[in-house]
Scaffold this motif. Structure first.
Motif, PDB file in Angstrom:
ATOM      1  N   LEU B  46       0.826  -1.203   0.000  1.00 35.80           N
ATOM      2  CA  LEU B  46       0.000   0.000   0.000  1.00 35.80           C
ATOM      3  C   LEU B  46       0.866   1.262   0.000  1.00 35.80           C
ATOM      4  N   VAL B  47       1.758   1.363   1.007  1.00 33.60           N
ATOM      5  CA  VAL B  47       2.466   2.617   1.206  1.00 33.60           C
ATOM      6  C   VAL B  47       3.725   2.373   2.026  1.00 33.60           C
ATOM      7  N   GLU B  53       7.176  11.239   6.211  1.00 31.59           N
ATOM      8  CA  GLU B  53       6.424  11.476   4.996  1.00 31.59           C
ATOM      9  C   GLU B  53       6.332  10.204   4.158  1.00 31.59           C
ATOM     10  N   ILE B  54       5.333  10.185   3.285  1.00 31.03           N
ATOM     11  CA  ILE B  54       5.149   9.033   2.406  1.00 31.03           C
ATOM     12  C   ILE B  54       6.290   8.999   1.394  1.00 31.03           C
ATOM     13  N   SER B  55       6.923   7.827   1.276  1.00 32.42           N
ATOM     14  CA  SER B  55       7.980   7.652   0.287  1.00 32.42           C
ATOM     15  C   SER B  55       7.422   7.162  -1.036  1.00 32.42           C
ATOM     16  N   GLU B  56       6.601   6.135  -0.952  1.00 30.95           N
ATOM     17  CA  GLU B  56       5.972   5.593  -2.149  1.00 30.95           C
ATOM     18  C   GLU B  56       4.596   5.073  -1.787  1.00 30.95           C
ATOM     19  N   LYS B  57       3.717   5.048  -2.773  1.00 31.64           N
ATOM     20  CA  LYS B  57       2.394   4.473  -2.563  1.00 31.64           C
ATOM     21  C   LYS B  57       1.940   3.779  -3.828  1.00 31.64           C
ATOM     22  N   SER B  58       1.066   2.797  -3.649  1.00 33.28           N
ATOM     23  CA  SER B  58       0.552   2.055  -4.796  1.00 33.28           C
ATOM     24  C   SER B  58      -0.756   2.691  -5.283  1.00 33.28           C
ATOM     25  N   GLU B  59      -1.258   2.115  -6.383  1.00 31.75           N
ATOM     26  CA  GLU B  59      -2.531   2.610  -6.946  1.00 31.75           C
ATOM     27  C   GLU B  59      -3.692   2.361  -6.000  1.00 31.75           C
ATOM     28  N   ILE B  60      -3.531   1.367  -5.124  1.00 28.78           N
ATOM     29  CA  ILE B  60      -4.594   1.055  -4.162  1.00 28.78           C
ATOM     30  C   ILE B  60      -4.747   2.206  -3.170  1.00 28.78           C
ATOM     31  N   PHE B  61      -3.650   2.831  -2.827  1.00 31.98           N
ATOM     32  CA  PHE B  61      -3.606   3.874  -1.788  1.00 31.98           C
ATOM     33  C   PHE B  61      -4.144   5.171  -2.376  1.00 31.98           C
ATOM     34  N   ASP B  62      -5.481   5.266  -2.450  1.00 30.42           N
ATOM     35  CA  ASP B  62      -6.085   6.472  -3.028  1.00 30.42           C
ATOM     36  C   ASP B  62      -6.407   7.474  -1.913  1.00 30.42           C
ATOM     37  N   GLY B  72       6.189   9.203  18.778  1.00 35.28           N
ATOM     38  CA  GLY B  72       7.429   8.488  18.483  1.00 35.28           C
ATOM     39  C   GLY B  72       7.304   7.000  18.340  1.00 35.28           C
ATOM     40  N   SER B  73       6.109   6.452  18.614  1.00 33.15           N
ATOM     41  CA  SER B  73       6.023   4.994  18.576  1.00 33.15           C
ATOM     42  C   SER B  73       4.933   4.466  17.650  1.00 33.15           C
ATOM     43  N   ASN B  74       3.841   5.181  17.488  1.00 33.69           N
ATOM     44  CA  ASN B  74       2.736   4.641  16.703  1.00 33.69           C
ATOM     45  C   ASN B  74       2.820   5.015  15.233  1.00 33.69           C
ATOM     46  N   PHE B  75       2.255   4.150  14.395  1.00 34.85           N
ATOM     47  CA  PHE B  75       2.151   4.396  12.959  1.00 34.85           C
ATOM     48  C   PHE B  75       0.746   3.942  12.584  1.00 34.85           C
ATOM     49  N   THR B  76      -0.056   4.849  12.024  1.00 30.70           N
ATOM     50  CA  THR B  76      -1.459   4.518  11.809  1.00 30.70           C
ATOM     51  C   THR B  76      -1.834   4.567  10.339  1.00 30.70           C
ATOM     52  N   LEU B  77      -2.826   3.762   9.995  1.00 28.64           N
ATOM     53  CA  LEU B  77      -3.449   3.776   8.674  1.00 28.64           C
ATOM     54  C   LEU B  77      -4.904   4.140   8.875  1.00 28.64           C
ATOM     55  N   LYS B  78      -5.368   5.193   8.211  1.00 28.85           N
ATOM     56  CA  LYS B  78      -6.755   5.617   8.303  1.00 28.85           C
ATOM     57  C   LYS B  78      -7.437   5.383   6.967  1.00 28.85           C
ATOM     58  N   ILE B  79      -8.619   4.812   7.041  1.00 27.40           N
ATOM     59  CA  ILE B  79      -9.475   4.698   5.858  1.00 27.40           C
ATOM     60  C   ILE B  79     -10.690   5.566   6.140  1.00 27.40           C
ATOM     61  N   ARG B  80     -10.902   6.590   5.334  1.00 26.31           N
ATOM     62  CA  ARG B  80     -11.902   7.615   5.673  1.00 26.31           C
ATOM     63  C   ARG B  80     -13.329   7.107   5.537  1.00 26.31           C
ATOM     64  N   SER B  81     -13.630   6.451   4.474  1.00 27.42           N
ATOM     65  CA  SER B  81     -14.998   6.008   4.219  1.00 27.42           C
ATOM     66  C   SER B  81     -14.908   4.595   3.650  1.00 27.42           C
ATOM     67  N   THR B  82     -15.044   3.626   4.541  1.00 32.35           N
ATOM     68  CA  THR B  82     -14.758   2.253   4.141  1.00 32.35           C
ATOM     69  C   THR B  82     -15.767   1.723   3.125  1.00 32.35           C
TER      70      THR B  82
END
Lengths: 112, 115
Positions: B46-47, B53-62, B72-82
């Motif tokens: 995905l990413v 900052e985002i280095s690379e993303k795929s076509e899926i990652f719209d 300093g510890s968490n990394f999250t993925l948010k999907i706005r409208s599933t």
């Protein structure tokens, strides 16, 4: 054409058998290759990297043929605990971050 | 042995709702990734994320997807409208560095079910 293609399997073998997995990749600029193992509903785990010179780790041997864009994994003396899905993985060419391209995997079942 | 952790292990949501999937990468790792695996399908990139900052993303990652390192510890993925087709296992991974020879360690995944 899929970037990484594998035998669809499944492979059902008795304990002690030798099993060979094959994989081809379409992007000749792909730089690095790996075999990952994935147990049912679990995360992929690195089994071994694959080098042109071939590499061996105990019962596992991996080979890379860049000319034919072909990767293989051989498991000797298979154990029940080897039952899993084996994923052929290429690292995307030109990517600075090492993003992985996975094959669909080949399922192996080792029976007593 | 250090490991990547992810929460929750299973998330069920209604179509159109926002979800946040959380990951704690291995502490000295600098590169972070999200992958997804639809049931019975291959693992898909995905990413990737480095230096906040985002280095690379795929076509899926719209535009429905976003990533963040809120502390300093968490990394999250948010999907706005599933959407229904977002149902999948989402894996977070981290590596010490980017590029060829740095192993990516995967977390156990979050199974997202969109109803």
């Amino acid at each position: 054409r899929k970037e990484v293609e594998q035998d669809p399997g499944p492979f059902n073998v008795p304990e002690g058998a030798t099993v060979a997995f094959n994989c081809t990749y379409s992007n000749s600029a792909s730089q690095s290759f790996f075999w990952y193992r994935q147990d049912c509903r679990k995360e992929p785990k690195l089994l071994m990297s694959v080098y042109s010179s071939g590499n061996e780790d105990g019962r596992f041997t991996a080979q890379l043929n860049r000319a034919s864009q072909y990767i293989s994994l051989l498991i000797r003396d298979s154990k029940l605990s080897d039952s899993a899905t084996y994923l052929c993985v290429a690292m995307r060419a030109g990517g600075s971050q090492g993003n992985l391209i996975f094959g669909k995997g080949t399922k192996l079942s080792v029976k007593p | 042995e250090p490991e990547v952790t992810q929460t929750p292990s299973h998330q069920v949501t209604q179509m159109g709702q926002e979800v946040i999937l959380r990951c704690v990468p291995i502490s000295n790792h600098l590169y972070f990734y999200w992958y997804r695996q639809i049931l019975g399908q291959k693992v898909e990139f995905l990413v990737s994320f480095y230096n906040n900052e985002i280095s690379e993303k795929s076509e899926i990652f719209d535009d429905q997807f976003s990533v963040e390192r809120p502390d300093g510890s968490n990394f999250t993925l948010k999907i706005r409208s599933t959407k229904l087709e977002d149902s999948a296992m989402y894996f977070c991974a981290s590596s010490e560095a980017g590029g060829t020879f740095h192993e990516q360690f995967f977390g156990p995944g979050t199974r997202l079910t969109v109803l």
